[in-house]
Design a protein around this motif. Structure first.
Motif, short mmCIF file in Angstrom:
data_model
loop_
_atom_site.label_atom_id
_atom_site.label_comp_id
_atom_site.label_asym_id
_atom_site.label_seq_id
_atom_site.Cartn_x
_atom_site.Cartn_y
_atom_site.Cartn_z
N UNK A 196 32.94 19.86 -29.02
CA UNK A 196 31.52 20.15 -29.14
C UNK A 196 31.32 21.61 -29.52
N UNK A 197 30.55 21.82 -30.57
CA UNK A 197 30.20 23.18 -31.00
C UNK A 197 28.88 23.58 -30.37
N UNK A 198 28.84 24.78 -29.85
CA UNK A 198 27.60 25.27 -29.24
C UNK A 198 27.41 26.74 -29.61
N UNK A 199 26.20 27.22 -29.35
CA UNK A 199 25.90 28.61 -29.66
C UNK A 199 25.00 28.73 -30.87
N UNK A 200 25.13 29.83 -31.56
CA UNK A 200 24.21 30.15 -32.65
C UNK A 200 24.66 29.52 -33.97
N UNK A 201 24.87 28.22 -33.96
CA UNK A 201 25.29 27.55 -35.18
C UNK A 201 24.09 27.32 -36.10
N UNK A 202 24.31 27.54 -37.38
CA UNK A 202 23.28 27.26 -38.37
C UNK A 202 23.62 25.97 -39.10
N UNK A 203 24.84 25.88 -39.58
CA UNK A 203 25.31 24.65 -40.19
C UNK A 203 26.83 24.56 -40.03
N UNK A 204 27.29 23.33 -39.93
CA UNK A 204 28.73 23.09 -39.79
C UNK A 204 29.22 22.41 -41.05
N UNK A 205 30.13 23.07 -41.76
CA UNK A 205 30.62 22.51 -43.01
C UNK A 205 31.73 21.49 -42.78
N UNK A 206 32.63 21.83 -41.90
CA UNK A 206 33.82 21.00 -41.67
C UNK A 206 34.15 21.01 -40.19
N UNK A 207 34.57 19.87 -39.68
CA UNK A 207 35.15 19.83 -38.34
C UNK A 207 36.45 19.05 -38.43
N UNK A 208 37.41 19.45 -37.64
CA UNK A 208 38.68 18.77 -37.69
C UNK A 208 39.59 19.14 -36.55
N UNK A 209 40.77 18.59 -36.61
CA UNK A 209 41.77 18.79 -35.57
C UNK A 209 43.09 19.21 -36.20
N UNK A 210 43.71 20.19 -35.58
CA UNK A 210 45.06 20.61 -35.91
C UNK A 210 45.92 20.42 -34.68
N UNK A 211 47.22 20.42 -34.87
CA UNK A 211 48.11 20.37 -33.72
C UNK A 211 49.30 21.29 -33.96
N UNK A 212 49.89 21.70 -32.85
CA UNK A 212 50.99 22.64 -32.93
C UNK A 212 52.00 22.36 -31.81
N UNK A 213 53.27 22.40 -32.18
CA UNK A 213 54.35 22.32 -31.20
C UNK A 213 55.10 23.64 -31.23
N UNK A 214 55.77 23.99 -30.15
CA UNK A 214 56.48 25.28 -30.09
C UNK A 214 57.46 25.43 -31.25
N UNK A 215 57.41 26.60 -31.88
CA UNK A 215 58.33 26.90 -32.96
C UNK A 215 57.91 26.40 -34.33
N UNK A 216 56.78 25.72 -34.38
CA UNK A 216 56.31 25.20 -35.68
C UNK A 216 54.92 25.69 -35.97
N UNK A 217 54.56 25.63 -37.25
CA UNK A 217 53.23 26.05 -37.65
C UNK A 217 52.19 25.00 -37.25
N UNK A 218 50.98 25.48 -37.08
CA UNK A 218 49.88 24.56 -36.80
C UNK A 218 49.65 23.70 -38.05
N UNK A 219 49.48 22.39 -37.83
CA UNK A 219 49.30 21.49 -38.97
C UNK A 219 48.00 20.71 -38.83
#
Length: 120
Positions: free
Chosen positions: A23-46
């Motif tokens: 959930x996004x909160x605060x002084x948002x005007x518009x949200x262009x994109x929402x998504x999910x990334x994941x990361x495991x130790x030693x690897x880049x966030x994907x």
């Protein structure tokens, strides 16, 4: 100030399901994109999945198992994760590109991360 608050991570057995919310909160005007990334130790966030003006994008590794959706009225995105397997174990981060009432240029915002663990 914009905040992304995540919920829904946890421990599940292989083959099970979890649903993440962001959930996004605060002084948002518009949200262009929402998504999910994941990361495991030693690897880049994907990138796992994203939604932009109704267009959905999935990583090959989750396509057909995960479903991303968004409730624009609530500024909330959801990630339904089905048929989880141990390779899905990671910290999952919510991401959004948001313009605020004081800065019309969309910027990247991140949630604090939520742990997803899948036992075999």
């Amino acid at each position: 100030q914009v905040q992304l608050v995540e919920s829904g991570g946890g421990l599940v057995q292989a083959g099970g399901s979890l649903r993440l919310s962001c959930a996004a909160s605060g002084s948002t005007r518009s949200i262009n994109t929402m998504g999910w990334y994941r990361q495991v130790p030693g690897k880049e966030r994907e990138l796992v999945a994203s939604v932009n003006s109704g267009e959905l994008n999935y990583a090959d590794s989750v396509n057909g198992r995960f479903i991303i959706s968004a409730d624009n009225a609530k500024n909330t995105a959801y990630l339904q994760m089905n048929t989880l397997n141990p390779a899905d174990k990671a910290v999952y981060y919510c991401h959004a590109k948001i313009s605020t009432i004081t800065n019309f240029v969309p910027r990247d915002f991140w949630g604090q991360g939520t742990q997803v663990t899948v036992s075999s």
